[in-house]
Structures are given as C-alpha cells and as structure tokens.
Design an enzyme around this catalytic site. Structure first.
Site, PDB file in Angstrom:
ATOM      1  N   PHE A 179      40.488  51.091  53.159  1.00 23.42           N
ATOM      2  CA  PHE A 179      39.117  51.461  53.535  1.00 23.42           C
ATOM      3  C   PHE A 179      38.253  51.342  52.288  1.00 23.42           C
ATOM      4  O   PHE A 179      38.459  52.057  51.308  1.00 23.42           O
ATOM      5  CB  PHE A 179      39.018  52.890  54.089  1.00 23.42           C
ATOM      6  N   ASP A 199      39.659  50.958  43.480  1.00 24.70           N
ATOM      7  CA  ASP A 199      38.630  51.695  44.209  1.00 24.70           C
ATOM      8  C   ASP A 199      39.015  53.173  44.178  1.00 24.70           C
ATOM      9  O   ASP A 199      39.882  53.621  44.923  1.00 24.70           O
ATOM     10  CB  ASP A 199      38.525  51.184  45.653  1.00 24.70           C
ATOM     11  N   LYS A 232      31.056  58.783  45.677  1.00 20.86           N
ATOM     12  CA  LYS A 232      31.257  60.117  46.251  1.00 20.86           C
ATOM     13  C   LYS A 232      30.968  61.252  45.260  1.00 20.86           C
ATOM     14  O   LYS A 232      29.820  61.611  45.075  1.00 20.86           O
ATOM     15  CB  LYS A 232      32.640  60.221  46.890  1.00 20.86           C
TER      16      LYS A 232
HETATM   17  C1  LIG Z   1      34.043  56.470  51.111  1.00 19.17           C
HETATM   18  C2  LIG Z   1      34.687  55.291  50.496  1.00 19.17           C
HETATM   19  C3  LIG Z   1      33.979  54.104  50.277  1.00 19.17           C
HETATM   20  C4  LIG Z   1      32.564  53.887  50.775  1.00 19.17           C
HETATM   21  O1  LIG Z   1      31.673  54.817  50.272  1.00 19.17           O
HETATM   22  P1  LIG Z   1      30.236  55.024  50.990  1.00 19.17           P
HETATM   23  O2  LIG Z   1      29.485  55.892  50.027  1.00 19.17           O
HETATM   24  O3  LIG Z   1      30.502  55.717  52.293  1.00 19.17           O
HETATM   25  O4  LIG Z   1      29.639  53.687  51.181  1.00 19.17           O
HETATM   26  C5  LIG Z   1      34.615  53.072  49.623  1.00 19.17           C
HETATM   27  N1  LIG Z   1      35.895  53.194  49.218  1.00 19.17           N
HETATM   28  C6  LIG Z   1      36.619  54.314  49.417  1.00 19.17           C
HETATM   29  C7  LIG Z   1      38.016  54.394  48.906  1.00 19.17           C
HETATM   30  C8  LIG Z   1      36.044  55.395  50.077  1.00 19.17           C
HETATM   31  O5  LIG Z   1      36.759  56.495  50.306  1.00 19.17           O
END
Ligand SMILES: *Cc1c(COP(=O)(O)O)cnc(C)c1O
Length: 407
Positions: free
Chosen positions: A149, A234, A263
């Site tokens: 994700f 990520d 985040k």
């Molecule tokens: C939440 C998340 C995203 C996307 O972040 P948004 O601020 O919602 O666009 C990307 N990668 C990971 C691992 C995430 O948990």
C-alpha cells in the site's frame, strides 16, 4: 465582532445521516463522531470518551494536540503560514537540516501527503536511472512488492494488487514489476539493467502489519547495491518512532538510498511528507522539474521541525519499544482465546481475529461500544497503533477490552 450564527447542535446520529447525500462514500467509518481530542483520548458529540488505538494510521504518533506541536503551530500562525517556494521562508532550512540529521541522509524534498512523497520518489528514481545509471529513455522499471500500500493516485494504484484499489481506475501507468513480499529470490529475478529502484514498505501496514523475516531488509540493501539500483523505503506508516526505533529499517541497521516519510511528520496537525535521500539521488532535480504549492510551507516546516525535535529526544522510540513488550505479551495471552495470530513490532500490531467470533469490522464495532477505537483491515484482521504517548495502564485497559469483546 459578528454574533455567532445560532445553530441547533446536531447529534452524532443526525450528523452521520447528514453526510450520506453530500459526502463521497469512499470510506465506511465507524459510527462515532469526534468533536474533541486530547492525547490518546477522543470525545464524541455527546461527550462519550474513547481510547484512540488507531492514531490516524500513525499520523498521531505523538497523540492528539501534543502541547509542543500545538505551541509550534500557534507560534507560526502568528508569523507567516504560506510563501510558496517562489520565495524562501525562514523555517525550511531548519526543518531540512533536522530531518536529514535524524535520518542520516543528505537532502530533503518537502511535499504534503504520503502519496505525493511516493509519486515524488518514483519521479526522482526514474530521473536518477536516466541521468546517473544510464537506462535508455522511458525504459526504467521499479520493482515493488505484492500486498503493498503506497497511496491512492493513478500511478500508485497501477502497481497495487488490491482489486478494490484498482478496479475501474485504469488505464494504468507502466514501468512497475510486482514480486512477492519477503522473497529475496523473486526480487533478484525481477531486477535487471532497467531497474531504477526497489520500492518496499519495511513493514506492510495496510496489509495487516506484515513483518518480513529477519535479514530481508539487509538482503534488499545488498541486492540493490549489487544491482546498481536504488532502495526506496516507504516509511510513511512504519517510521518516526512507531516500531520502537526512529525508522523500521533501523531494526536491521539498514540505510536506504531514499526514504519516504509522511503521516506523523505533520504531528497530526497539517499534512507534511518528504522524500529524504542521498545527494546523488535528490541532486538530479533542477528548478521547475518538480514542485508543490504547499510543500515546505512555513507552517508545515515549523510543525515538522517540532516533530523532529520530539524524535531527537529518543523518548518516543523508547516508549514504543517498552510498551511494545506489554502489547506483545497481552496479544500472546489472547492467542487461542479469540485471536488466531498476531504480528507486532513496537506499538504496532496486526491481530487476526478468529472468524468464528466475528469479522474485523464487527470486533471494531464491539470495541467502540467498549470505548476503544481500532480499524479493521482485510476481513478478520484488526490493527492496533495507539499514540506513542499511551500509558501502560491505558494500554492494558485496551487489551482488557479486547479480551472482553473476544470472550
Ligand atoms: C498512508 C500511506 C501512504 C499514503 O499516504 P497519504 O497521506 O494517505 O497519501 C503511503 N504509503 C504508506 C506505507 C502508507 O501507510
């Protein structure tokens, strides 16, 4: 001063009903309407209190309205909030220096949302592949993992393997190869001379807090170095204290070439994300090639700097590691008593509920009625990720509520 308009306060039920015709149905929230929050607690319209065991998917690692972060935001609101990058602002240098120092990397590209950081990381990796590695034009590939994700944009859903995220949103962006997560042999087979980068989550959050075998991240680091491609981690959800270390890759003392953060970087106040990388990589960008109207704005930079300052103390990482032991032993005690298994690192756990007891959604609703907020993912899994400011007593009470709803 104008007199405030008199509005009849609306109940939670009325507010939920009012959303239905006017708000896109892209979420299925639990039926709780939050009106106030502080620390690990949120309060609904009727004044009922709930322990927040989701923490905005780790956007609230420091809890709701952490005093140091609120103070930094207030102070900045009285100075300057937006300049655009057409001009410099006096907060950005300090934010970038702090973040580079915290992560052990050289340069920062400030953006806003997580998906933007991922998109930016992809663009930078492709540019690096053409300019530094010498991949022929438009041939660069990026290898990603199944179950990933990384966000919701058209390019990002192009390499998702979740039908709900993809179906109906094509045509998709080419240039991605998907291999199974936690499988170094498959990764090795997918990487070739066109590969710009391997992009993975060090722990897959949305997939249900899936933790790879020890040695996987080290293997990805060695493999990408050998193959002459970038390692992009990520850490938008796994980073910034959640797992008991500043970054999840710290568990194997691995340094990626490119780190994606988001985040918690915004302290639960404003969206702040960043690509953090070595100079050889981020140095490929020249004026006009990439940007964002809001990226690096002074309010975001001030909050982001305050977040970096909190993490520099090490206190939150330590709390996550120590309380992670409490979380882990609590879940171990419930295994076989309503849960079939769990995966946990630091204050982060994916809990597989026995399907005979209920779906993840049903368990989440029962926990809500007990005053504990969590989120289900993939059928029968619930995710626990409380603010890192939670006390041992609060954590134990949440575990007791979980035991109660599973009984
Ligand atoms: C939440 C998340 C995203 C996307 O972040 P948004 O601020 O919602 O666009 C990307 N990668 C990971 C691992 C995430 O948990």
């Amino acid at each position: 001063m104008t007199a405030p308009a008199t509005v009849t306060p609306r109940s939670s039920a009325e507010l939920i009903r009012a959303e239905e015709p006017v708000l896109a149905h892209n979420y299925h929230p639990l039926p709780v309407v939050v009106a106030h929050a502080e620390g690990v607690w949120v309060e609904d319209v009727e004044g009922c209190r709930y322990l927040d065991m989701l923490a905005g998917y780790s956007a609230l690692n420091f809890g709701h309205r952490h005093p140091a972060l609120i103070e930094a935001a207030h102070r900045q609101l009285d100075q300057v909030t937006l300049t655009s990058r057409a001009f410099h602002n006096d907060r950005l240098a300090g934010f970038a220096e702090g973040l580079a120092q915290l992560t052990g990397l050289d340069m920062v590209l400030p953006m806003n949302t997580g998906a933007e950081a991922v998109e930016s990381g992809i663009k930078v990796a492709r540019k690096w592949a053409y300019e530094v590695k010498g991949v022929p034009a438009d041939r660069a590939t990026i290898v990603v993992a199944g179950g990933n994700f990384h966000g919701r944009t058209t390019t990002i859903v192009s390499f998702s393997d979740d039908p709900t995220a993809r179906d109906g949103f094509g045509p998709f962006t080419p240039g991605f190869r998907v291999v199974p997560y936690n499988d170094l042999a498959a990764l090795e087979a997918a990487v070739d001379e066109t590969t710009a980068a391997v992009l993975i989550e060090p722990i897959q959050g949305e997939a249900g807090v899936v933790i790879p075998d020890d040695g996987y991240l080290t293997g990805v680091r060695e493999l990408t170095r050998r193959a002459g491609c970038l390692f992009i981690a990520d850490e938008i959800q796994s980073g910034l204290g959640r797992t008991g270390t500043t970054l999840a890759v710290d568990h194997e003392s691995v340094r990626p070439d490119v780190l994606l953060l988001g985040k918690a970087l915004g302290g639960g106040i404003v969206p702040v994300s960043a690509v953090v990388a070595c100079r050889e990589v981020l140095g490929v960008l020249r004026p006009g090639e990439h940007g964002s109207t809001f990226g690096g704005n002074p309010l975001s930079a001030a909050v982001g700097s305050a977040v970096v300052d909190l993490l520099a103390t090490g206190e939150f990482q330590r709390r996550a590691a120590e309380l992670g032991e409490v979380l882990g032993s609590g879940l171990a005690a419930l295994t076989g008593k309503g849960i079939t298994g769990y995966r946990a690192r630091g204050l982060w756990a994916g809990v597989d509920v026995d399907p005979a007891i209920g779906t993840g959604r049903e368990i989440s609703e029962r926990l809500m009625r007990e005053g504990v907020l969590v989120k289900d993912t993939h059928g029968s899994t619930i995710r626990l990720a409380p603010p890192l400011t939670i006390t041992q007593e609060e954590l134990e009470s949440a575990l007791a509520s979980l035991a109660k709803v599973l009984a």
